[in-house]
Enzyme design. Structure first.
Site: not given
Ligand SMILES: NC(=O)c1ccc[n+]([C@@H]2O[C@H](COP(=O)([O-])OP(=O)(O)OC[C@H]3O[C@@H](n4cnc5c(N)ncnc54)[C@H](OP(=O)(O)O)[C@@H]3O)[C@@H](O)[C@H]2O)c1
Length: 288
Positions: A8, A10-11, A13, A98, A124, A175, A244, A256
């Site tokens: 993953g 995304g933000a 990762g 989360n 992020a 959190k 988010s 989520e």
């Molecule tokens: N962003 C923040 O500011 C933040 C802060 C604290 C906590 N969090 C938590 O961190 C976690 C991740 O959030 P995020 O914001 O990083 O989400 P995100 O930006 O949506 O990234 C998630 C990534 O996972 C990928 N993915 C999904 N299924 C997959 C699979 N089978 N194989 C490979 N990749 C896969 C998605 O790919 P696609 O591009 O193909 O969709 C996307 O790139 C969540 O639980 C969120 O609540 C986020």
């Protein structure tokens, strides 16, 4: 040198990759659903071009030393397919998501004792699939056990702010209390400015109180004034800031809701703690 697979990109990762790369001690493998030829992370300090190998097919993955899962909570089954291949030699899996059910969510794919639950605080977002903006520092909360220490050591020399805690349960529920307030703005479809309204403020306190009461019923230690602190935090955000859950709703992505609200309702039911406001928010957001 560790071979680290990030499932993953995304933000979060991508932020993890940007923290690990400057240590120059690791080989990074980004496991994605679509090819990712470039990845660039703008951090508060610098701009980082990530160097990595990219895999898009789980069956092509070799065993690694560590797997870091940073998908959304509802994408656990897809991440589980990667884990099956990447952990052939028993690698531990850090789940950076989360919620409070990191171990339960990944128990179908890896032995419980190999799972390292991690809470991350880090604003992020993805600007495009190849560019991520990290708007503030990254703070990681990790259980202070043997694997937790080993996971933390991967970040030695990085900009990550690491807290190893003997009480991860309380850190995760704290959190979740912060996240629970966010469901109100997601429901209203409006950013943080809504929390300045007096009535919304009172309801927010009740939503967070329910979450804290459920957390305490399962053993989390949470200060009495936590709901007020959470409300103050949201009131101090810029009025246009988007949490988010709301960001996902506005973008038409899945939310989520189960990990962030469903958990409060389910645990509340199990432990006889009433959660009427969270139950309503869950029903309404799921209906959307
Ligand atoms: N962003 C923040 O500011 C933040 C802060 C604290 C906590 N969090 C938590 O961190 C976690 C991740 O959030 P995020 O914001 O990083 O989400 P995100 O930006 O949506 O990234 C998630 C990534 O996972 C990928 N993915 C999904 N299924 C997959 C699979 N089978 N194989 C490979 N990749 C896969 C998605 O790919 P696609 O591009 O193909 O969709 C996307 O790139 C969540 O639980 C969120 O609540 C986020």
């Amino acid at each position: 040198m560790a071979r680290i697979a990030i499932v993953g990109a995304g933000a979060i990762g991508s932020v993890l990759a940007a923290l690990l790369q400057p240590t120059e001690r690791h080989e990074l493998i980004l496991c994605t659903r679509r090819p990712l030829p470039h990845l660039h992370v703008d951090t508060p300090e610098s701009s980082i071009d990530i160097r990595y190998a990219n895999l898009t097919t789980p069956s092509q993955a070799d065993a690694v030393d560590w797997v870091l899962v940073a998908t959304k909570t509802y994408d656990a089954p897809g991440a589980g397919t990667w884990i099956e291949h990447l952990c052939r030699q028993g690698a531990p899996v850090a789940v950076i998501q989360n919620g409070v059910e990191h171990r339960e969510r990944f128990a179908p794919y890896v032995r419980m004792e190999k799972i390292v639950p991690v809470i991350i605080d880090c604003p992020a977002e993805r600007r495009s699939p190849e560019r991520v903006h990290q708007r503030g520092p990254a703070e990681l909360f990790i259980q202070a056990d043997v694997l937790g220490h080993a996971f933390a050591a991967l970040f030695d020399g990085s900009a990550a702010q690491i807290t190893l805690t003997a009480d991860f349960l309380s850190a995760a529920w704290r959190k979740l209390c912060i996240n629970s307030a966010g469901s109100i703005s997601a429901m209203l479809g409006k950013p943080a400015g809504v929390f300045l309204d007096e009535t919304i403020g009172k309801e927010t306190l009740e939503v967070v109180r329910e979450c804290a009461a459920v957390g305490r019923s399962v053993g989390a230690i949470l200060d009495e004034d936590l709901p007020q602190k959470v409300l103050n935090q949201y009131r101090n955000f810029p009025v246009d800031s988007v949490n988010s859950l709301l960001a996902d709703r506005l973008a038409g992505r899945p939310m989520e809701t189960d990990a962030r609200i469903g958990t409060i309702v389910r645990y509340g039911r199990q432990h006889n703690v009433p959660t009427p406001r969270n139950s309503l928010l869950l029903a309404l957001l799921e209906a959307i």
